[in-house]
Design a protein around this motif. Structure first.
Motif: not given
Length: 146
Positions: A9, A81, A83, A85, A89
Motif C-alpha cells: 500500500k 484506496t 485492492k 491481488d 492491484a
C-alpha cells in the motif's frame, strides 16, 4: 493486515504521489517510467471520454504537448484506496489539480477535481501503472490575480 500488504500500500501510494510530483515539475520522461510500456490512459471530462492513449511512446508525446501549454501545475493528492491481488492491484485516488496557462497576456487558472481509477502491475519487484482512467469531475476556470 500483514506487513507485506502495508508495504505494498505504501509503495502504491508513493507511485501516485511520484506521478503528481514529477508531473508538476514537467519531468515527463520520468513520469513515463511509472507506467508499463503498454499502459492505457483514458480521460473523461464532464462524463464524456475525450482521450484514450495506449503505449508510453504516444503518451509521452501527448503529455509533452500538454505541458508546453501550461506555465505551472500544482497537484494535491487526497485519499487513495487499493485492492491487492498478488502482483496486480486496483486503486482509486482523488486529486486537486491547478493549471496556469497564459492567454492574451493574462494568466488563467483552471482547477480540476479528479478521480483516478488505476490498475497496477508489479514487474520485477516494482509497481507500475498499467491502466489509468481520469475522471475530471469538476472544472473551474478563471483569471488569476497576481
Amino acid at each position: 493486515m500483514t506487513l507485506e500488504i502495508l508495504k505494498t500500500k505504501e509503495e502504491l501510494r508513493n507511485l501516485i504521489d511520484d506521478y503528481a510530483y514529477l508531473g508538476d515539475e514537467k519531468k515527463i520522461a520520468e513520469v513515463m517510467a511509472l507506467f508499463t510500456k503498454d499502459a492505457t490512459y483514458t480521460v473523461y471530462m464532464n462524463g464524456t471520454q475525450i482521450a484514450s492513449t495506449t503505449g508510453t511512446d504516444v503518451l509521452e508525446k501527448e503529455f509533452n504537448g500538454h505541458a508546453a501549454l501550461v506555465k505551472t501545475y500544482f497537484t494535491l493528492n487526497g485519499q487513495h484506496t487499493v485492492k491487492i491481488d498478488g502482483d496486480k492491484a486496483t486503486g482509486t485516488s482523488f486529486s486537486q489539480i491547478k493549471m496556469v496557462r497564459e492567454a492574451d497576456g493574462k494568466d488563467n487558472i483552471t482547477d480540476y477535481s479528479v478521480r483516478y481509477d488505476d490498475v497496477y502491475i508489479n514487474t520485477a519487484g516494482k509497481w507500475l501503472i498499467s491502466e489509468r482512467t481520469g475522471y475530471f469531475l469538476i472544472i473551474e476556470a478563471r483569471s488569476l490575480n497576481n
